[in-house]
Scaffold this active site. Sequence first.
Site, PDB file in Angstrom:
ATOM      1  N   CYS A 104       0.857  -1.181   0.000  1.00 22.59           N
ATOM      2  CA  CYS A 104       0.000   0.000   0.000  1.00 22.59           C
ATOM      3  C   CYS A 104       0.894   1.232   0.000  1.00 22.59           C
ATOM      4  CB  CYS A 104      -0.859  -0.033   1.267  1.00 22.59           C
ATOM      5  SG  CYS A 104      -1.835   1.445   1.546  1.00 22.59           S
ATOM      6  N   CYS A 217      -0.809   4.186  -6.424  1.00 27.32           N
ATOM      7  CA  CYS A 217      -1.695   3.469  -5.495  1.00 27.32           C
ATOM      8  C   CYS A 217      -1.915   2.100  -6.111  1.00 27.32           C
ATOM      9  CB  CYS A 217      -3.027   4.216  -5.366  1.00 27.32           C
ATOM     10  SG  CYS A 217      -4.362   3.249  -4.609  1.00 27.32           S
TER      11      CYS A 217
HETATM   12  N1  DGL Z   1      -3.928   0.618  -2.270  1.00 26.00           N
HETATM   13  C1  DGL Z   1      -3.499   1.634  -1.397  1.00 26.00           C
HETATM   14  C2  DGL Z   1      -2.367   2.457  -1.931  1.00 26.00           C
HETATM   15  O1  DGL Z   1      -1.516   1.905  -2.604  1.00 26.00           O
HETATM   16  C3  DGL Z   1      -4.544   2.395  -0.628  1.00 26.00           C
HETATM   17  C4  DGL Z   1      -5.745   2.853  -1.348  1.00 26.00           C
HETATM   18  C5  DGL Z   1      -6.766   3.324  -0.343  1.00 26.00           C
HETATM   19  O2  DGL Z   1      -7.185   2.479   0.453  1.00 26.00           O
HETATM   20  O3  DGL Z   1      -7.097   4.512  -0.346  1.00 26.00           O
HETATM   21  O4  DGL Z   1      -2.242   3.637  -1.668  1.00 26.00           O
END
Ligand code: DGL
Length: 285
Positions: A104, A217
């Site tokens: 993430c 993301c």
């Molecule tokens: N998938 C995550 C990222 O890479 C978080 C997305 C989210 O939950 O807002 O930032």
Amino acid sequence: IFNKLSRAAKRTVTNLKPIIGNKSEFNKTLLNPNAPIGVFDSGIGGLNVLKRAAVKLPHEYFIYFGDNENAPYGNKSENELFVLAKNAVLKFTSRGVKAIVVACNTVSSSVFDELKSASPVPLIPTLPPIVKNKTKRTLLMCTPNTAKSDFVSKNYAFAQVLPLPFLAAEIERYLYSKDNLNTAAAKVGELNRLENINLDKDLRGAYGIYDIVVLGCTHYSFLKKEIAARFKSAKVISGEQKAVSDLKRTLTKLSLLRERGLKGGVEFIGNSAQKNERMFNFVQN
Ligand code: DGL
């Protein structure tokens, strides 16, 4: 204002009592090469890291935790993020993992250092790749938290940074929808990726011409083809592959790779295990 807010949030984070001890260095002798590796994200986004990790390290056993019930992470306070991420670390350490991939960008660019000092095993971040050639016209798409992080101010000052408050949540909610998964297309491995997702609206701030578009993301990688189609002259890049290389390098350095004779695997844990397992089959290459 953002800087003030984030300083305040950092103070609150420091005041929190760590649940799993405050070791800054993990005890290498306690780590077992045959132990599993934890991978986590706010939801389905981290599957894009998991898939690549499982291909690159076929002898390893991975445990995936998606915190889908608390997604999205992109607009949460640093304090909340730290508590949620620490819970994920705790889930994995109770399973005796030897390393954890933070799949993430939001957690990796904000509370990573605090999380690292609270983790008894090595943590590997997932971050927007560093663009070496700063003369390239670059767009970074990411969550609001990533956009205001020190990592982004330091490494993306030359670029257009576009915080997207809704896109990750839309992908999380609509890509995995009953309608989507029940179609004939889904049975042969294709989802209607744009059903209910208004990419044009989300990207209305991206009016320039770009050489590089960075998916900052992990959720966005589910829409890589659709995003690439909107930026025809740009190369679309993201941080998943580097996270996997960093994982391999860390395990190699610490002599923690599993024996080659062993068969690897992937296990999904948490309340949304089934959802994540299904979505794993729809990761694009
Ligand atoms: N998938 C995550 C990222 O890479 C978080 C997305 C989210 O939950 O807002 O930032």
